[in-house]
Scaffold this active site. Structure first.
Site, mmCIF file in Angstrom:
data_model
loop_
_atom_site.group_PDB
_atom_site.id
_atom_site.type_symbol
_atom_site.label_atom_id
_atom_site.label_comp_id
_atom_site.label_asym_id
_atom_site.label_seq_id
_atom_site.Cartn_x
_atom_site.Cartn_y
_atom_site.Cartn_z
ATOM 1 N N ASP A 3 22.056 72.662 30.172
ATOM 2 C CA ASP A 3 23.727 71.931 30.007
ATOM 3 C C ASP A 3 23.461 70.890 30.323
ATOM 4 O OD1 ASP A 3 26.976 72.213 30.135
ATOM 5 O OD2 ASP A 3 26.622 71.231 31.558
ATOM 6 N N ILE A 4 24.525 70.217 28.809
ATOM 7 C CA ILE A 4 24.338 68.539 28.327
ATOM 8 C C ILE A 4 24.348 67.861 29.646
ATOM 9 C CG2 ILE A 4 24.331 66.969 27.381
ATOM 10 C CD1 ILE A 4 24.361 68.761 25.259
ATOM 11 N N ASP A 14 29.175 71.980 25.601
ATOM 12 C CA ASP A 14 28.027 71.522 25.706
ATOM 13 C C ASP A 14 26.986 72.508 26.648
ATOM 14 O OD1 ASP A 14 29.688 71.570 28.137
ATOM 15 O OD2 ASP A 14 28.461 69.664 28.753
#
Length: 307
Positions: free
Chosen positions: A108-109, A152
């Site tokens: 995950d960003i 994302d």
């Protein structure tokens, strides 16, 4: 008188020969043009057939690319074989398969909201597209099967559909490379954006859902735990479970991850977690080992075929 008849015969014979020659030439010319016309027509038909064949092949390849963009190769091949078959029941065939000893990676960003406030919508889409394109290249390098991109979040698996004993090792290298890949985005946007990666190992049920819009996904409690490994991790770190650690064969230095203190699901599952500190065995050596192993198997099979 005799001379007169001789001359008449001569001219008559000469005229007949001229007529025969002209008729023969005329017939030859007509035959040539008729044959040439037939050849030209056959050539045009052949060209049209080849053109149609090339168009059909191009459309087939385009359909293949579109199909492989949403489905893994092995599932797409199975579905193609079944297309057009008779449906006897109320529902069509369900494409599901069980795979054990699979490593699942969720990434995950972190700081995505900050990027959204800094960049325009067009710039944001461009950045994400470039970043996920890098991840796709990394997934090919480390033999990952990319499952899906959710906003994302990027997640993939290793060890399915083809079983690999090094699935966990490759997943960890994938996670470390993703952390490294996002550094250029952090420098470009001048933000604290980073990757948070979680890896867990277990069994999955992989298959296709939907009849009109196919969607390939993996399901199991281990998939949920891999997701919690990501949410219970830290930015810039690869967070792994105790089960994943058992498959790493000492190729990485690790430290206590204490994921239970950050994620309730990990605490309830009573799972010990770890962070990857550094690589002890380069991935290139690991991959070359399997390439040599594969080439040796090919040599054995080829030698066996000589008998």
């Amino acid at each position: 008188m005799i001379f007169f008849f001789t001359c008449c015969d001569f001219y008559f014979q000469f005229g007949a020969n001229v007529i025969i020659i002209l008729g023969t030439n005329l017939l030859g010319i007509m035959s040539y043009f008729f044959y040439e016309r037939q050849q030209r027509r056959a050539f045009l038909k052949t060209c049209q057939s080849l053109e149609v064949k090339l168009v059909l092949e191009e459309e087939s390849q385009e359909q293949e690319r579109l199909l492989l963009s949403v489905l893994p190769k092995h599932v797409a091949a199975e579905i193609r074989q079944d297309l057009g078959s008779m449906v006897t029941g109320q529902f069509k065939k369900i494409y599901m398969s069980r795979h054990e000893n699979v490593s699942i990676l969720f990434a995950d960003i972190v700081g995505f909201t900050v990027i959204s406030s800094i960049c325009s919508a067009a710039e944001l889409v461009k950045i994400l597209n470039e970043l996920f394109a890098r991840f796709d290249k990394l997934s090919e390098k480390y033999h990952q099967l990319r499952i899906k991109i959710l906003g994302d979040c990027y997640y993939c698996i290793s060890g399915a559909p083809e079983e690999r004993s090094d699935h966990a090792v490759l997943c960890v290298h994938m996670g470390l490379s993703m952390v490294e890949a996002i550094k250029s985005i952090r420098e470009e946007t001048k933000s604290g954006v980073d990757m948070r990666v979680g890896v867990h190992t277990g069994g999955v049920l992989a298959g296709v859902l939907g009849q009109r819009q196919w969607q390939f996904d993996v399901y199991s409690r281990d998939v949920d735990l891999a997701n919690k490994m990501e949410s219970g991790g830290l930015p810039g770190r690869v967070h792994i479970s105790e089960k994943t650690l058992s498959f790493l064969n000492g190729e990485f230095e690790v430290c206590n991850g204490d994921g239970a203190s950050r994620e309730e699901a990990i605490r309830l599952a009573n799972i010990r977690t770890y962070f990857i500190v550094k690589v002890l065995k380069p991935v290139s050596n690991h991959i070359f080992y399997y390439l040599n192993l594969f080439s040796n198997k090919v040599k054995v099979l080829s030698n066996g075929s000589n008998f």
